[in-house]
Design a protein around this motif. Structure first.
Motif, short mmCIF file in Angstrom:
data_model
loop_
_atom_site.label_atom_id
_atom_site.label_comp_id
_atom_site.label_asym_id
_atom_site.label_seq_id
_atom_site.Cartn_x
_atom_site.Cartn_y
_atom_site.Cartn_z
N LEU B 67 -1.99 16.59 -12.09
CA LEU B 67 -2.11 16.55 -13.55
C LEU B 67 -0.92 15.83 -14.17
CD1 LEU B 67 -4.04 17.81 -15.66
CD2 LEU B 67 -2.46 19.72 -15.81
N LEU B 68 0.26 16.14 -13.69
CA LEU B 68 1.48 15.54 -14.26
C LEU B 68 1.52 14.05 -13.99
CD1 LEU B 68 3.70 16.82 -15.91
CD2 LEU B 68 5.12 16.91 -13.88
N ILE B 69 1.07 13.65 -12.78
CA ILE B 69 1.04 12.22 -12.47
C ILE B 69 0.06 11.51 -13.40
CG2 ILE B 69 0.44 10.53 -10.70
CD1 ILE B 69 1.49 12.56 -8.63
N CYS B 70 -1.07 12.17 -13.69
CA CYS B 70 -2.04 11.59 -14.63
C CYS B 70 -1.41 11.38 -16.01
CB CYS B 70 -3.27 12.48 -14.76
SG CYS B 70 -4.28 12.48 -13.30
N THR B 71 -0.59 12.34 -16.45
CA THR B 71 0.02 12.18 -17.77
C THR B 71 1.00 11.01 -17.77
OG1 THR B 71 1.82 13.71 -17.29
CG2 THR B 71 -0.15 14.63 -18.32
N PHE B 73 0.42 8.30 -16.24
CA PHE B 73 -0.48 7.16 -16.43
C PHE B 73 -0.85 7.02 -17.90
CE2 PHE B 73 -4.87 5.60 -16.72
CZ PHE B 73 -4.67 4.33 -16.22
N THR B 74 -1.22 8.14 -18.56
CA THR B 74 -1.60 8.03 -19.96
C THR B 74 -0.41 7.60 -20.82
OG1 THR B 74 -1.23 10.40 -20.22
CG2 THR B 74 -3.50 9.69 -19.88
N MET B 75 0.81 8.00 -20.40
CA MET B 75 2.00 7.57 -21.14
C MET B 75 2.15 6.05 -21.06
SD MET B 75 4.43 8.42 -23.06
CE MET B 75 5.04 10.08 -23.04
N PHE B 96 -3.34 12.79 -25.29
CA PHE B 96 -3.75 13.13 -23.92
C PHE B 96 -2.55 13.59 -23.11
CE2 PHE B 96 -7.58 10.19 -24.20
CZ PHE B 96 -8.48 11.23 -24.16
N THR B 97 -1.45 12.81 -23.23
CA THR B 97 -0.24 13.13 -22.46
C THR B 97 0.28 14.51 -22.83
OG1 THR B 97 0.26 10.80 -22.70
CG2 THR B 97 1.97 12.18 -21.73
N TRP B 193 9.63 11.00 -20.00
CA TRP B 193 8.45 11.66 -19.44
C TRP B 193 8.28 11.29 -17.96
CZ3 TRP B 193 6.07 15.70 -21.19
CH2 TRP B 193 4.88 16.09 -20.59
N HIS B 194 8.47 10.02 -17.64
CA HIS B 194 8.34 9.61 -16.23
C HIS B 194 9.41 10.27 -15.37
CE1 HIS B 194 5.28 6.94 -17.42
NE2 HIS B 194 6.07 6.05 -17.98
#
Lengths: 571, 210
Positions: B67-71, B73-75, B96-97, B193-194
């Motif tokens: 889930l965190l890796i997906c966020t 991506f959205t970032m 989304f993030t 965030w990253h």
């Protein structure tokens, strides 16, 4: 950043974004805590000289220790030396040299309108105020403030088996907050120096003061986060029942390790001593040049040597832990690396002597204090070699020798460095001059007692006097040296009284001193090109830098013996 | 000595704010380093350290990691959107993030509450892991628990501050109509965030997997 507009009292003096005002705020905070911590030192000295005799009224004995008839009991004594160390290091020296002069001097000397992040700067100061409130609040707890020593080693600082009461919890919280303030300052200073230098101000044209403060900020940025992690673990131990630093009979679960705390503490703690002293080294390097009317000898070497010391300081924390059962191989590596620091230190020390050599020295108060830093730092540095050597340290560890040594390096050098800085920049900060006669008097009546106090502490330590004992007269082998303890105490009181001259001179000069001209010392760095009062935003036009920071007695300059960094030399 | 030497900036075109965020990330990384290395040092000195997966729920946390890796991506997509001047895209992707961050925290809270309240299966697993007689898994259960809570809670607080940070930028983007000229603010937020995401990979590996 540089617009000039009317500001209300609150935004001008309280929540100011101006680095000059924030610098002064830090100065007031630091001066308050210097006096507070110094007063505690006198109480410690009283107990060591006259154990369990009532503290006299002029040291406020009957007010502070009313329930014991003026006698300092062992718990209060522990609290005194704990808070003396904590306050002097984190609440006095740090705000004075880094907070006050870092803020005031860096932007002015590199030709910047302000710090890179003025709001962060303001928040940094008010975080420090919050930390101070938490720290002072711990005095009002029923069981008193922290008493586990300034290092707060577990199990002294542990919730079980340690010092009773929640003073230690507030101490840990206050230190975490002070560290947060330092980290915000560090980000600000580093980015300011990297980004906001005026055109032409290359790294090797920066005044050495800026070099010192910049290196300090880099060390702060690297190591305060580490001690923050350690303090969080200590806080968890004290509040939510973890046992990171608790072992042996006190522990209810396996695996905790008090030595881990010592490692984390000193990984930060050793760079911390350089964090404290690097600004003083920088300031002294510049001041010796100004008052010898000569360029600083070996400017680049001094800058590089200071950088080398800063780098080496990261690798030597183990020399605080020789007696903890460290492997001899590891101990020897730490000893080697520690002794290695004496090489770059000696390099800039000899550069200082080279700056003085054949200079036309002016013995103004800032110069007297700058030169005295050479003396006290010289003694502190040389005695450091004894502590760095394992064989000598196993005997000297935890004695008054160590206390004398680190007071020479941290207390005396940094305090005199701060005095030099205050006497030097006072005309720029408050647009008035300090009384030079009182300044010189302050110097002599501080310098002589100070050496008597700290040198004799080393003598006591060599005789086996442990650093934290409550009543030395309990030990037969220390009885013959009690007279020395008494002498130290009276000289410490003289040192304390001497600071009243400074307080008087400071306040009187600030209110009624003679108006200062723009450049009373004939100094070449940028801040002296500005006329008082310096507006919010500092420079009307961004200065262009042509010269190094120490252009004194240049034969190409005709009518005077200095030229500002922003004036081209016509040849 | 009187020629003017212009400062050749060694940091390219990075803005002051971006440099400060990089510096902060290094400092924060050192804090995490202190916690992870401290935990490792304690672990090395112990003879019994529970097998991975015995107490901690690896599949649940693996999902959380995903889930965190997906966020992250959205970032990246949010930054991409504002660089093209697409305000709507920025807001959507930031939302989304943020939702992802909140979900991450929610799962972490669920995990903690499960450990705090305890149940029979947990008691049984704890006994197998060497915590005989422990009915729940709290910071005082043992050094293993202490290291787990210190590290994951410290990271969780970072996610929380990240979520608040996103909310601030989202508010600002809405109020002041961010255009591509303000993409730097989103980029700096993205750096933070990253970093939270990257450091979680370390935390997940050290605390859960090995």
């Amino acid at each position: 950043m540089s617009e000039h507009h009317e500001q209300s009292f609150w935004s001008k003096y309280i929540f100011s974004l101006d680095h000059k005002v924030i610098g002064k705020q830090f100065l007031w905070l630091g001066l308050f805590f210097v006096l507070f911590g110094g007063f505690q030192a006198l109480l410690i000295r009283w107990q060591l000289a006259y154990p369990e005799q009532p503290v006299p009224w002029w040291l406020l004995g009957d007010i502070l220790f009313s329930d014991t008839g003026g006698i300092i009991d062992p718990d209060k004594y522990n609290a005194l030396f704990t808070m003396h160390g904590t306050i002097m290091i984190f609440w006095a020296i740090t705000p004075l040299l880094i907070g006050a002069f870092g803020n005031f001097v860096i932007p002015l000397q590199i030709g910047a309108p302000d710090m890179a992040f003025p709001k962060l700067n303001m928040i940094s100061f008010w975080t420090m105020v919050l930390a101070s409130i938490v720290l002072l609040g711990s005095y009002f707890l029923p069981e008193g403030t922290a008493a586990g020593g300034w290092t707060s080693y577990p199990p002294l600082s542990s919730p079980v088996g340690g010092i009773a009461g929640e003073g230690q919890t507030l101490w840990t919280l206050a230190l975490t907050l002070a560290g947060t303030s330092s980290m915000m300052g560090a980000i600000n200073y580093i980015i300011t120096v990297v980004r906001l230098r005026a055109p032409g101000m290359t790294y090797f044209k920066m005044p050495l003061t800026v070099w010192g403060l910049w290196l300090t900020s880099i060390l702060n940025a690297i190591f305060v986060p580490v001690i923050a992690a350690g303090l969080i673990l200590l806080l968890m131990d004290r509040t939510i029942g973890t046992q990171f630093f608790i072992s042996g009979g006190l522990a209810t679960v396996d695996g905790g390790d008090p030595l881990l705390y010592q490692h984390v503490f000193w990984i930060f703690g050793h760079p911390e001593v350089y964090i404290l002293i690097l600004p003083a080294w920088g300031i002294v390097s510049d001041l010796l040049s100004v008052f010898s009317r000569k360029p600083a000898f070996g400017y680049k070497v001094t800058a590089i040597a200071m950088t080398t010391v800063a780098s080496l300081s990261m690798l030597v924390w183990g020399h605080h832990m020789y007696t903890t059962g460290m492997s001899p191989l590891l101990g020897k590596s730490f000893m080697f690396l520690t002794l290695l620091i004496s090489i770059p230190s000696a390099m800039f020390f000899f550069n200082w002597l080279g700056t003085l050599w054949k200079g036309s020295i002016k013995f103004d108060p800032p110069m007297l204090f700058a030169m005295s830093v050479m003396w006290v730092f010289g003694i502190g540095g040389l005695t450091g070699l004894y502590n760095a050597t394992i064989t000598a340290d196993i005997y000297l560890h935890d004695t008054m020798f160590v206390v004398g040594h680190f007071h020479y390096t941290m207390a005396a050098s940094v305090l005199f460095g701060s005095f030099a800085a205050i006497y030097f920049w006072f005309p720029k900060m408050f647009d008035r001059k300090m009384n030079p006669f009182l300044g010189k008097l302050h110097f002599w009546v501080s310098f002589i007692p100070l050496n008597y106090v700290f040198f004799n502490m080393m003598v006591l330590g060599y005789g086996g006097h442990h650093r934290r004992i409550y009543d030395p007269s309990n030990y037969d082998f220390l009885k013959p040296m009690m007279w020395l303890n008494e002498y130290i105490t009276w000289f410490a009181i003289a040192l304390g009284l001497a600071q009243l001259i400074f307080v008087y001179n400071f306040i009187h000069s600030m209110l009624k001193g003679e108006k200062a001209e723009a450049n009373p010392w004939g100094a070449a760095t940028l801040e002296w090109t500005l006329e008082a009062p310096i507006p919010h935003g500092n420079f009307e036009t961004v200065p262009t830098i042509y010269n190094g920071p120490h252009e004194y007695s240049n034969p190409k300059v005709k009518d005077r013996d200095w030229i500002s960094q922003s004036e081209p030399i016509s040849s | 000595m009187s020629e003017v030497i212009a400062i050749r900036d060694p940091w390219g075109k990075a803005t002051t704010g971006k440099l400060a965020m990089w510096l902060f990330i290094i400092m924060d990384g050192l804090s995490f380093g202190g916690l992870l290395i401290g935990g490792a040092a304690l672990r090395l000195s112990m003879s019994n350290w529970p097998e991975p997966g015995l107490v901690l729920n690896i599949p649940l946390t693996a999902f959380n990691t995903f889930l965190l890796i997906c966020t992250s991506f959205t970032m990246v997509m949010a930054l991409n959107a504002i660089q093209k001047g697409d305000q709507k895209g920025l807001k959507n992707y930031l939302a989304f993030t943020m939702a992802g961050g909140i979900a991450f925290l929610g799962i972490q809270v669920y995990e903690y509450s499960h450990f705090f309240l305890g149940n029979e299966t947990l008691t049984q697993h704890l006994a197998e892991a060497g915590f005989v007689g422990a009915s729940n898994f709290v910071p005082s259960t043992g050094t293993y628990a202490a290291v787990f809570y210190a590290t994951t809670a410290f990271h969780g607080l970072h996610v929380l501050s990240g979520v608040i940070y996103i909310a601030c930028i989202l508010y600002a983007a809405n109020k002041w109509n961010y255009t591509s000229a303000q993409s730097d603010k989103v980029e700096i937020l993205g750096l933070f965030w990253h970093f939270i995401d990257l450091i979680w990979i370390f935390v997940f590996t050290v605390i859960y997997l090995i």
